[in-house]
Design a protein around this motif. Sequence first.
Motif, mmCIF file in Angstrom:
data_model
loop_
_atom_site.group_PDB
_atom_site.id
_atom_site.type_symbol
_atom_site.label_atom_id
_atom_site.label_comp_id
_atom_site.label_asym_id
_atom_site.label_seq_id
_atom_site.Cartn_x
_atom_site.Cartn_y
_atom_site.Cartn_z
ATOM 1 N N SER A 28 0.827 -1.208 0.000
ATOM 2 C CA SER A 28 0.000 0.000 0.000
ATOM 3 C C SER A 28 0.857 1.252 0.000
ATOM 4 N N ASN A 29 1.890 1.274 0.835
ATOM 5 C CA ASN A 29 2.767 2.443 0.910
ATOM 6 C C ASN A 29 3.476 2.701 -0.412
ATOM 7 N N VAL A 30 4.001 1.647 -1.017
ATOM 8 C CA VAL A 30 4.711 1.789 -2.288
ATOM 9 C C VAL A 30 3.760 2.253 -3.388
ATOM 10 N N TYR A 35 1.402 6.349 -7.038
ATOM 11 C CA TYR A 35 0.232 7.031 -7.597
ATOM 12 C C TYR A 35 0.323 8.540 -7.396
ATOM 13 N N LEU A 36 0.818 8.957 -6.223
ATOM 14 C CA LEU A 36 0.976 10.385 -5.951
ATOM 15 C C LEU A 36 2.015 10.990 -6.901
ATOM 16 N N LYS A 37 3.126 10.293 -7.087
ATOM 17 C CA LYS A 37 4.208 10.785 -7.945
ATOM 18 C C LYS A 37 3.749 10.927 -9.392
ATOM 19 N N LEU A 48 -5.893 11.883 3.690
ATOM 20 C CA LEU A 48 -7.100 11.916 2.859
ATOM 21 C C LEU A 48 -6.703 12.224 1.418
ATOM 22 N N TYR A 49 -7.252 11.466 0.462
ATOM 23 C CA TYR A 49 -6.839 11.567 -0.932
ATOM 24 C C TYR A 49 -8.060 11.557 -1.866
ATOM 25 N N SER A 50 -7.809 11.972 -3.116
ATOM 26 C CA SER A 50 -8.835 11.883 -4.149
ATOM 27 C C SER A 50 -8.197 11.406 -5.441
ATOM 28 N N THR A 51 -8.923 10.601 -6.176
ATOM 29 C CA THR A 51 -8.459 10.204 -7.512
ATOM 30 C C THR A 51 -8.609 11.385 -8.468
ATOM 31 N N VAL A 52 -7.812 11.347 -9.546
ATOM 32 C CA VAL A 52 -7.726 12.469 -10.479
ATOM 33 C C VAL A 52 -8.228 12.041 -11.852
ATOM 34 N N SER A 53 -8.935 12.929 -12.511
ATOM 35 C CA SER A 53 -9.394 12.678 -13.873
ATOM 36 C C SER A 53 -8.214 12.786 -14.836
#
Length: 246
Positions: A28-30, A35-37, A48-53
């Motif tokens: 999960s951490n990796v 995904y953030l990068k 807290l996160y959100s997926t991006v279009s």
Amino acid sequence: MKYLGELSKIKVFNYNDFVKIVGYDNLSNVTLQNYLKKGYIKRIKHILYSTVSFETNECLANKFLIGSSITESAFISHHSAFEFYGYYNQVYNNVYVSFVSKFNSFEFNDVEYFLINTSLTSFVEEIRGVKVSSIERTIVDSIKDSGKYIELEEMLNCIKLIKYISIDKVLNYSEQINSKMLYKKVGVILSLFKEQLDIPNSFFEKCHEISDSIKGYFDNNKQTHVYNSEWKIFIYKNLSNYINKE
């Protein structure tokens, strides 16, 4: 990218949600950092996160979904609840969020999220994934906190657009707050919309009965108040003039 489909369905998620989808912590951490990068997701605050279009590079979660996802008990309220229900004709760059647990106000994507502490979690609904105060609670909370999280004129013009409310729910929620002065405030404001909302006389009689003969001020703008002898409350003069007649 194998987890993005499921993440895109929920749009906004915390770290624990991510672990449930992806699996054990190390993976999960990796995956999260990857995904953030790559810009597949954005960090809203802390965990807290959100997926991006992929098309717009903007978060799939709107400000209301983000606000109501900040904590387990968080929900959209007051000014922002009226906006969510469509009673404003403009978009605001702030969101008022009521909650039981603690979080600090913050800004994300040019939207400010303001906290309002509450001990009551009743009369909260989930609509399109957003937790939001019911229209009855929104009215009562806005009257109770008039001048703090919503201005009187704004509130009156939002109520003007409402077609129906449950008077029983208004009374039930007011009973939970348990304030005689609140019944007086709710009564005097809703009396302006008696015909529009088809409010029976019994409701106003109940408000008079519970509030008894106590006197007080509608809000902290005491210098602008005059005495209303019917409701025995100091409140703005000519209240109906605050309602947009257009």
